[in-house]
Scaffold this active site. Sequence first.
Site, PDB file in Angstrom:
ATOM      1  N   ASP A 115      28.639  61.608  27.155  1.00  0.00           N
ATOM      2  CA  ASP A 115      29.270  61.671  28.469  1.00  0.00           C
ATOM      3  C   ASP A 115      30.330  62.767  28.470  1.00  0.00           C
ATOM      4  O   ASP A 115      30.198  63.770  27.755  1.00  0.00           O
ATOM      5  CB  ASP A 115      29.883  60.302  28.787  1.00  0.00           C
ATOM      6  CG  ASP A 115      29.775  59.941  30.261  1.00  0.00           C
ATOM      7  OD1 ASP A 115      30.462  60.599  31.068  1.00  0.00           O
ATOM      8  OD2 ASP A 115      29.024  59.030  30.604  1.00  0.00           O
ATOM      9  N   HIS A 141      34.856  59.775  33.376  1.00  0.00           N
ATOM     10  CA  HIS A 141      33.606  59.018  33.413  1.00  0.00           C
ATOM     11  C   HIS A 141      33.272  58.381  32.066  1.00  0.00           C
ATOM     12  O   HIS A 141      32.916  57.196  31.999  1.00  0.00           O
ATOM     13  CB  HIS A 141      32.479  59.955  33.856  1.00  0.00           C
ATOM     14  CG  HIS A 141      31.213  59.289  34.245  1.00  0.00           C
ATOM     15  ND1 HIS A 141      30.179  59.086  33.368  1.00  0.00           N
ATOM     16  CD2 HIS A 141      30.792  58.776  35.430  1.00  0.00           C
ATOM     17  CE1 HIS A 141      29.175  58.483  33.990  1.00  0.00           C
ATOM     18  NE2 HIS A 141      29.513  58.287  35.245  1.00  0.00           N
ATOM     19  N   SER A 201      25.564  54.430  36.671  1.00  0.00           N
ATOM     20  CA  SER A 201      26.312  54.848  35.483  1.00  0.00           C
ATOM     21  C   SER A 201      26.974  53.664  34.816  1.00  0.00           C
ATOM     22  O   SER A 201      27.249  53.688  33.615  1.00  0.00           O
ATOM     23  CB  SER A 201      27.409  55.851  35.867  1.00  0.00           C
ATOM     24  OG  SER A 201      26.924  57.159  35.910  1.00  0.00           O
TER      25      SER A 201
END
Length: 695
Positions: free
Chosen positions: A190, A265, A459
């Site tokens: 990520d 994220h 996600s």
Amino acid sequence: MTLPRPLLLAAALLSAALAPLAAHAQTDATEARVIVRFKAQADSVRAKALAVRASRGEAREVAQTRATALGLRAGRSLAAGLSLDERTHVITARGLSSAQLARQLAADAEVEFVAVDQRRKHTKLPNDPLFGGAEVNPESTVSGGQARTIDQWYLKKPSSTPGQVVSSINAPAAWDVTTGASSVIVAVLDTGVRPDHPDLAGQIVGGYDMIGYGSPGNASTVIANDGNGPDADASDPGDWVSQADINAGTISGCTSSDIGSSSWHGTRVAGLIAAASNNGTGMAGVGWGLKILPVRVLGKCGGYDSDIIAGMKWAAGLNVPGLPLNSNKAKVLNLSLGGTGTCGATGTGALYREAITQVNAVGGTVVVAAGNSEGLAVEMPGNCPGVVTVAALRHVGTKVGFSSLGPDVTIAAPGGNCINTGAGQPCLYPMVSTTNSGATSPVANDAAYTGSAASVGTSFSAPIVSGIVGLMASVRPGLTSVEATQILKSTARPFPTTGGGSAADGNPPQCKAPSATVQDECYCTTSTCGAGMVDAAAAVTATVALNGVSIGIAASPTATPAAGQTVTLTATATGLPSGRTVASTAWTVVDAGGIVTGFASGANTATATITPSAAGSFTVRADVTDSAGVVYSQTLQITVSAVTPVDPVPVPTGSSGSGGGGGASSALWLAGLLTAALALRRTAGRAAVRSARRG
């Protein structure tokens, strides 16, 4: 590595010849970027082998030599970056598009295939805290019209009442069995992870920043946003974009929505998997005893396929030329990212397939977000075989409007949804997780959790399942990807058929096969949203039941045959539960190594025969199904020796004939390369003279 004197001279002359052709820096937005795989018997591959344990400098040198020769034949200056394996490299050029470069290089006789190195992005952003009470709160309000307390509803025991919280995963019952073993590592591929967050500080082991290794120009540091290239620091510096980035066009794929805000994220994904828990503060991760391996593959506006594929291999403990070997091998890989394309048998799809197959072969399970295409089909890498693809559910068990769907989906998990919200009210059902409060750059030692804004997306469905697979591996260390997939499917709870609807749609339809038409909230089916709603407790309990069962693979007459020698493989199961027998055995070549084209016989029996064609290694997997329908898996790697020694490639008299790459340099090949380089330089010089005269 020291080259013999004749080769040093050739290399020096070659660099001088090419210097005028590479005088300007490249940027992400202007360079053509492809992944090239050379044929095994190509002269440039045979002239100098690339060892899988080569240093970064050695890997770059070999790749650049091959790129230079390829460029000379194409009449174009090429630069090399990351090597995905011994003969697959990232190559860039200027003055044309990536698709044009791919077509041009694919015509070369030494090239096996070329794929455009595309950008992929994380699939959504999140926001809010804390596990809350022991039971799920119904969708309700308190006095004054304020929304109910936001908590980690998705972890709780699900309700049996339609229309209430039915998609939660029942984590507390799984925690009665295990909260996760520290020996089980989940890789988060990520944007990186903030290791200074209090709920993550003790959960991180190792890590690597892959961004920029594939980029020979200065675009790498712009995308990475941390001022340097690849290194062992996988912390997230922020992925915000400035208006100057947009105006300058230095990064492709950016939009105005990326300006001035970092997503954090990877930190949010990591918190859902393994945030420290039972500590009186913060939130609970699905498996708080698990460890997180951050692998940074996404920077500003996404990341390249090459960095992602290399990151997958590295995370699983596989060799990647030029990278240090990962000593913290991941059992589970979480990919909350995606992009366009189909995972076919050629090009980028083939590279993803190979990486996934290799990860599966060493015992790893790859979990991928289905994507947020609003009911369209799942795209790459979620549509690749061998992965666990996760769709997103609303709290009532219907598909969330944003989630992709289709037959590629394996299982469904909570993905967050906002209902009954009005001015000043927060999202009622977000996916609570760790984050950082910095708008652009990170705030040090920040104990932030996602807050009042909507935090939803596939996600965050994927890490829920990654955490569950981590719990499963904690009670069965030898868990295979096939076993994990089968258990997740067989223990899933059925999708509801009533209780859906919202202010936007009070009567949602049944989900249909994906087409070009969007589908918002809909009632899931097993052909559109996977096998059902994931259940952590049931999956862990079923995994415990597999313990005591082992699959053995025997190779006769030997597990180390010579090329052309037929090997018979036999699979046996021991420790099956009382009353069960072996119903069938399926054999799969999970890594052919270029020397196996298929089985001669026995694809669906207890035995199989294989005749490898050349030296090398290949891996097979036996999937044994018992009479109750439970599947057990085991892999075996076969090492094949050559029938006769391979003649060495001739080298110049007096030279050592080898370097750090483990191969020999061909004097004739280098001489031809030098001649072509000098001819190209003379042509460029004549063109420059003509241009000056015209001026």
